[in-house]
Design an enzyme around this catalytic site. Sequence first.
Site, mmCIF file in Angstrom:
data_model
loop_
_atom_site.group_PDB
_atom_site.id
_atom_site.type_symbol
_atom_site.label_atom_id
_atom_site.label_comp_id
_atom_site.label_asym_id
_atom_site.label_seq_id
_atom_site.Cartn_x
_atom_site.Cartn_y
_atom_site.Cartn_z
ATOM 1 N N ASP A 257 -3.033 -9.443 -19.825
ATOM 2 C CA ASP A 257 -2.095 -9.012 -18.780
ATOM 3 C C ASP A 257 -0.584 -9.766 -19.427
ATOM 4 O OD1 ASP A 257 -2.135 -7.183 -16.355
ATOM 5 O OD2 ASP A 257 -0.470 -7.984 -16.538
ATOM 6 N N SER A 258 0.453 -8.897 -19.181
ATOM 7 C CA SER A 258 1.672 -9.504 -19.516
ATOM 8 C C SER A 258 2.197 -10.141 -18.362
ATOM 9 C CB SER A 258 2.720 -8.334 -19.864
ATOM 10 O OG SER A 258 2.537 -7.479 -19.167
ATOM 11 N N ASP A 307 -6.974 -0.283 -18.426
ATOM 12 C CA ASP A 307 -6.234 0.261 -17.231
ATOM 13 C C ASP A 307 -4.953 0.129 -17.147
ATOM 14 O OD1 ASP A 307 -6.017 1.502 -14.754
ATOM 15 O OD2 ASP A 307 -6.489 -0.556 -13.622
ATOM 16 N N CYS A 347 -3.170 6.697 -15.222
ATOM 17 C CA CYS A 347 -2.561 6.910 -13.868
ATOM 18 C C CYS A 347 -1.336 7.765 -14.006
ATOM 19 C CB CYS A 347 -2.642 5.641 -13.245
ATOM 20 S SG CYS A 347 -1.429 4.616 -14.134
HETATM 21 N N1 SAH Z 1 -6.872 -3.065 -13.559
HETATM 22 C C1 SAH Z 1 -5.984 -3.566 -12.670
HETATM 23 C C2 SAH Z 1 -4.605 -2.999 -12.476
HETATM 24 C C3 SAH Z 1 -3.772 -2.675 -13.813
HETATM 25 S S1 SAH Z 1 -1.950 -2.139 -13.477
HETATM 26 C C4 SAH Z 1 -6.814 -3.967 -11.450
HETATM 27 O O1 SAH Z 1 -7.892 -3.472 -11.286
HETATM 28 O O2 SAH Z 1 -6.217 -4.320 -10.312
HETATM 29 C C5 SAH Z 1 -1.507 -2.402 -14.936
HETATM 30 C C6 SAH Z 1 -1.323 -3.927 -15.345
HETATM 31 O O3 SAH Z 1 -0.656 -3.754 -16.732
HETATM 32 C C7 SAH Z 1 -0.191 -4.714 -14.581
HETATM 33 O O4 SAH Z 1 -0.719 -5.972 -14.225
HETATM 34 C C8 SAH Z 1 1.042 -5.000 -15.781
HETATM 35 O O5 SAH Z 1 1.376 -6.564 -15.586
HETATM 36 C C9 SAH Z 1 0.075 -4.848 -17.127
HETATM 37 N N2 SAH Z 1 0.919 -4.462 -18.103
HETATM 38 C C10 SAH Z 1 1.762 -3.634 -18.262
HETATM 39 N N3 SAH Z 1 2.147 -3.450 -19.677
HETATM 40 C C11 SAH Z 1 1.641 -4.238 -20.500
HETATM 41 C C12 SAH Z 1 1.348 -4.597 -21.688
HETATM 42 N N4 SAH Z 1 2.004 -4.240 -22.315
HETATM 43 N N5 SAH Z 1 0.464 -5.717 -21.958
HETATM 44 C C13 SAH Z 1 -0.299 -6.168 -21.191
HETATM 45 N N6 SAH Z 1 -0.133 -6.204 -19.747
HETATM 46 C C14 SAH Z 1 0.667 -5.406 -19.334
#
Ligand code: SAH
Length: 404
Positions: A257-258, A307, A347
């Site tokens: 995650d970022s 996701d 989503c």
């Molecule tokens: N699967 C998670 C929800 C994901 S929400 C759950 O079950 O709770 C989307 C996530 O993607 C967020 O945490 C956001 O910080 C991350 N994100 C957004 N762009 C990103 C990128 N380019 N690389 C890594 N993470 C990213």
Amino acid sequence: MKTITLREGKERSLLRRHPWVFQGSIAKGGGDAGETVRVQSHDGQFLCWAAFSPSSQIRVRAWSFDEAERIDAAFFARRVQTAVALRRRLAIASNGVRLIHGEADGLPGLVVDQYDDVLSAQFLSTGAERWKNAIADALVAATGCPFIYERSDASVRGLEGLAPVTGWLRHPDTAGVADGAKRPTEVTIEENGWKLTLDVAEGHKTGYYLDQRDNRGLFAKWVRELSCQTVLNCYSYTGGFSVAALAGGASHVTSVDSSGPALVRATNHVALNGFDPAAHTALDADVNGTLRQFLQDGRTFDAIVLDPPKFAPSAAHADRASRAYKDINRLALKLLNPGGLLLTFSCSGGISADLFHKIVAGAGLDAQVDGYLLRRLEATSDHPTTITFPEGEYLKGLAIVRKA
Ligand code: SAH
């Protein structure tokens, strides 16, 4: 009472109980921000009572299609009560529940999640903003939860001409918190039997993504049934799918995650649920770059979750988003061991379930990987859609088992 008169022919969507009227459909009339207006057809026929939004493209959001209904505090109490009652009838395997899901619950612009004894609320339209106090009272009455934290900091509020607002909206001094101190904004919920923490003040959206609860449960089940050992959880946020993988018997999970704070929580969730911290790696990195790096390094996984955040907020962004979805799915399919499991999601409201399926099919062709479609996935039933509001359907996913 102010009246909004629509242009001829523009009454059709309201007659089908679709709750929005766009600016271009209005012939005359207006109101203040959030004011209740009577919406009528060009020839004066009653269509709905609605909230007016002077600066939004969505100029009118319907409260009620019943001419006899009054839009007052009692109206909001009824709507909130109905929404809460549905959730109480569903056997939800968590004390984290979406109580109010906007248009689907007849409350456009309002989102409320319950996390144990705290409600986390987003007021995202002028109408919801205007009735905030009545809604907050109704929420406390319907749930018995004394605490409401407001998270009206989503960017869509800007389109409504509303500034961001965050902080406690309801916090009685007597509710078990001594001497004027505030209840901590951190909450622990139990989802599918796992302990997960969140902070209603700091987390994304209202604090957590409850819409994936059932899919996390299915993931744990499939990881066990398919004997997946190595798991890659992309866009992991606080590691819900990572805990699910470990609960399903995985020997190692990598969460990518970022968001640094989300990953700290993901790491804590591993120990909190009694798993070996060495079975988890948190990677603070961009997913796309990480997938490419893993491919270069010859890494493979038994199960992968994709996701991502919303790549296409509306249909206008669908083309660019399609390419982005295809890219990560192609990379993930290549990283998947034969017989491995991919859970892939979108989503984006602007990407239909059919289009998403086509995108993933294209990714499979490019990756030269075929897969069984185990199941189509969607949001949990506490995030309902209604038959009159197809736009409400946003989360779609596919569970795929790679052919050998
Ligand atoms: N699967 C998670 C929800 C994901 S929400 C759950 O079950 O709770 C989307 C996530 O993607 C967020 O945490 C956001 O910080 C991350 N994100 C957004 N762009 C990103 C990128 N380019 N690389 C890594 N993470 C990213």
